[in-house]
Design an enzyme around this catalytic site. Structure first.
Site, PDB file in Angstrom:
ATOM      1  N   HIS A  56     -25.826 -47.379  91.209  1.00 56.10           N
ATOM      2  CA  HIS A  56     -26.368 -46.370  92.307  1.00 56.10           C
ATOM      3  C   HIS A  56     -26.995 -47.062  93.329  1.00 56.10           C
ATOM      4  O   HIS A  56     -28.443 -47.176  93.523  1.00 56.10           O
ATOM      5  CB  HIS A  56     -27.461 -45.589  91.463  1.00 56.10           C
ATOM      6  N   HIS A  58     -27.004 -46.487  97.846  1.00 59.35           N
ATOM      7  CA  HIS A  58     -26.557 -45.985  99.111  1.00 59.35           C
ATOM      8  C   HIS A  58     -26.529 -47.114  99.866  1.00 59.35           C
ATOM      9  O   HIS A  58     -27.562 -47.605 100.553  1.00 59.35           O
ATOM     10  CB  HIS A  58     -27.714 -45.017  99.524  1.00 59.35           C
ATOM     11  N   ARG A  60     -24.769 -46.380 103.135  1.00 60.47           N
ATOM     12  CA  ARG A  60     -24.810 -45.665 104.213  1.00 60.47           C
ATOM     13  C   ARG A  60     -23.874 -45.911 105.339  1.00 60.47           C
ATOM     14  O   ARG A  60     -23.594 -45.247 106.550  1.00 60.47           O
ATOM     15  CB  ARG A  60     -26.319 -45.996 105.069  1.00 60.47           C
ATOM     16  N   ASN A  90     -22.268 -40.236  99.441  1.00 59.09           N
ATOM     17  CA  ASN A  90     -22.846 -39.296 100.691  1.00 59.09           C
ATOM     18  C   ASN A  90     -23.080 -39.880 101.864  1.00 59.09           C
ATOM     19  O   ASN A  90     -24.051 -39.891 102.391  1.00 59.09           O
ATOM     20  CB  ASN A  90     -24.169 -38.490  99.929  1.00 59.09           C
ATOM     21  N   ASP A 148     -23.979 -37.425  94.327  1.00 57.39           N
ATOM     22  CA  ASP A 148     -25.222 -37.695  94.399  1.00 57.39           C
ATOM     23  C   ASP A 148     -25.882 -37.393  95.593  1.00 57.39           C
ATOM     24  O   ASP A 148     -25.396 -37.500  96.816  1.00 57.39           O
ATOM     25  CB  ASP A 148     -25.465 -39.107  94.063  1.00 57.39           C
ATOM     26  N   HIS A 175     -26.191 -35.852  89.568  1.00 60.36           N
ATOM     27  CA  HIS A 175     -27.588 -35.805  89.847  1.00 60.36           C
ATOM     28  C   HIS A 175     -28.096 -34.592  89.578  1.00 60.36           C
ATOM     29  O   HIS A 175     -27.521 -33.361  90.132  1.00 60.36           O
ATOM     30  CB  HIS A 175     -27.590 -35.952  91.513  1.00 60.36           C
ATOM     31  N   ASN A 274     -36.078 -38.212  95.339  1.00 58.92           N
ATOM     32  CA  ASN A 274     -35.694 -37.204  94.758  1.00 58.92           C
ATOM     33  C   ASN A 274     -34.783 -37.788  93.588  1.00 58.92           C
ATOM     34  O   ASN A 274     -33.627 -38.573  93.832  1.00 58.92           O
ATOM     35  CB  ASN A 274     -34.672 -36.232  95.396  1.00 58.92           C
ATOM     36  N   ASP A 301     -30.735 -46.411  92.858  1.00 60.61           N
ATOM     37  CA  ASP A 301     -30.901 -45.591  93.884  1.00 60.61           C
ATOM     38  C   ASP A 301     -31.351 -45.982  95.304  1.00 60.61           C
ATOM     39  O   ASP A 301     -32.107 -45.198  95.928  1.00 60.61           O
ATOM     40  CB  ASP A 301     -31.755 -44.502  93.396  1.00 60.61           C
TER      41      ASP A 301
HETATM   42 ZN   LIG Z   1     -29.529 -38.408  93.328  1.00 61.63          ZN
END
Ligand SMILES: [Zn+2]
Length: 427
Positions: A56, A58, A60, A90, A148, A175, A274, A301
């Protein structure tokens, strides 16, 4: 590539220091080894573990290269002891098609510091309405699918996604956040949120989705992975589902293993995440659930954000925290120093289980002759002080700023090549 000798290392922190010879990306010998012309990394008795795998992350890119790129995120991962990361979908554009996932994988290979596995979106545009082309992305090599940042909240869409995932032998990572219960939510729903006047994010918004999805996964005969478990009730649901044979796995973040909503008293948005930071009682339950295997693994995360998105009013701030370069230390602090996990356990939750969940054949492998040399060397006794500005990440939003933490990544080895050494990216 020159052979490599890791000298004076202790696999899984067990036994006397020994040497590990790596040739052609594979562990060639363990014990008293000799190879003239080999590059030597002096381990000084440090703990040798299989390279960490983050389900997990990110990164970007594409879209927010002002906060992180595949290059800077890969460097942060290597420095944190990781040999593989899963880049969440995402991005902008969303990784909901073959073009984007192929781009992310290719950029990861070009950078070459860590295996970058793109996560594919479950639904088009993460909108939760129409299933993305899971089959096409799976054919392009995607092993994990997730919306997610958003919950796949429509039960029929989730059911169909699980059915496809079974046919494609991939995994859906949810998520878990019932959006109707978290409209405007700013903090864990409880005493602290009431005191601070922040709209609550109830534990049941997570637990109800996890319970529903465990039932849907069982019905579909599919595997389910639950992202960033944060509550006592979710641990209870997972225990129940696993006991009745549901194929469900789950992750917990380092920050949910250490921090509580007490941190919110300053209204510093660096603590906004979150799902939100929960209570001390939840933290205790999450640690024990991880130790017992009810929660399978640690996932960061890792969520880089620009200064203007974090250094602002609480309600306007984006949720998320950096994680790649602090994860190991937080695990040492919360799980090893407390006696909840030994180093075998750390190998399990940081490497073996995440690799298994994602179906990676060459990561999370035992430290044995003939196995791929994806390895992390950790000094368990050293401490360091967190300075976000010194991270490889472009962003600096770490909640651990200024903390002195135990456990230092000495070196990271990806298929026999040193990617990080002594806190620097290896040339
Ligand atoms: Zn999440």
């Amino acid at each position: 590539m020159k052979p490599l000798i890791l000298k004076g290392v202790r696999p899984y922190g067990e036994g006397d220091p020994t040497d590990v010879l790596i040739r052609d990306g594979v562990i060639a010998a363990i014990g008293s080894v000799d190879d003239e012309g080999a590059r030597i990394v002096d381990g000084g008795g440090a703990v040798l573990l299989p390279g960490f795998v983050d389900l997990h992350t990110h990164l970007r890119e594409p879209g927010r290269e002002d906060t992180e790129t595949i290059a800077t995120g890969s460097a942060a991962a290597a420095l944190g002891g990781y040999t593989a990361v899963f880049a969440m979908a995402n991005t902008d554009p969303v990784a909901d098609n073959e073009v984007v996932v192929t781009h992310v994988a290719r950029r990861g290979r070009e950078v070459g510091l860590v295996d970058v596995h793109p996560v594919g979106a479950v639904t088009v545009g993460l909108e939760g309405v129409k299933l993305a082309e899971l089959g096409t992305m799976a054919k392009a090599g995607v092993r994990v699918f997730s919306d997610d940042g958003h919950c796949v909240h429509d039960p029929l869409i989730m059911r169909r996604a699980l059915e496809y995932s079974k046919a494609l032998d991939v995994v859906i990572a949810q998520h878990a956040e019932e959006p109707r219960l978290t409209v405007g939510a700013q903090a864990h729903e409880g005493e602290q949120a009431s005191r601070l006047g922040l709209q609550g994010w109830p534990a049941s918004a997570e637990e109800s989705i996890v319970a529903r999805d465990c039932l849907l996964a069982r019905h579909a005969g599919a595997r389910l992975h639950v992202c960033h478990v944060s509550t006592t009730g979710t641990a209870d649901v997972l225990r129940w589902a696993k006991a009745r044979g549901t194929e469900v796995s789950a992750e917990v973040t380092p920050h949910h293993l250490l921090l509580t909503d007490e941190r919110l008293a300053t209204y510093d948005p660096v603590n906004k995440v979150n799902p939100p930071l929960r209570t001390a009682a939840d933290v205790e339950v999450l640690r024990r659930a991880l130790a017992e295997g009810v929660i399978d693994c640690v996932a960061t995360d890792h969520a880089p954000h620009a200064v203007q998105d974090k250094d602002c009013e609480w309600s306007a701030a984006r949720p998320g925290m950096l994680g790649l370069q602090t994860a190991l230390s937080i695990v040492v602090e919360t799980m090893v120093r407390t006696g909840l996990l030994d180093w075998r356990g750390v190998a399990r939750v940081m490497s073996e289980r995440p690799a298994g969940i994602a179906g990676l054949a060459d990561q999370g492998r035992p430290i044995e002759v003939g196995e791929p040399a994806n390895l992390t060397l950790v000094d368990p006794d050293a401490t360091w002080t967190v300075r976000g500005a010194e991270f490889a990440s472009i962003a600096a939003n770490t909640p651990f700023e200024g903390m002195e933490l135990p456990g230092v990544v000495v070196a990271t080895v990806l298929r026999g090549r040193v990617t990080a050494l002594g806190g620097r990216i290896a040339e």
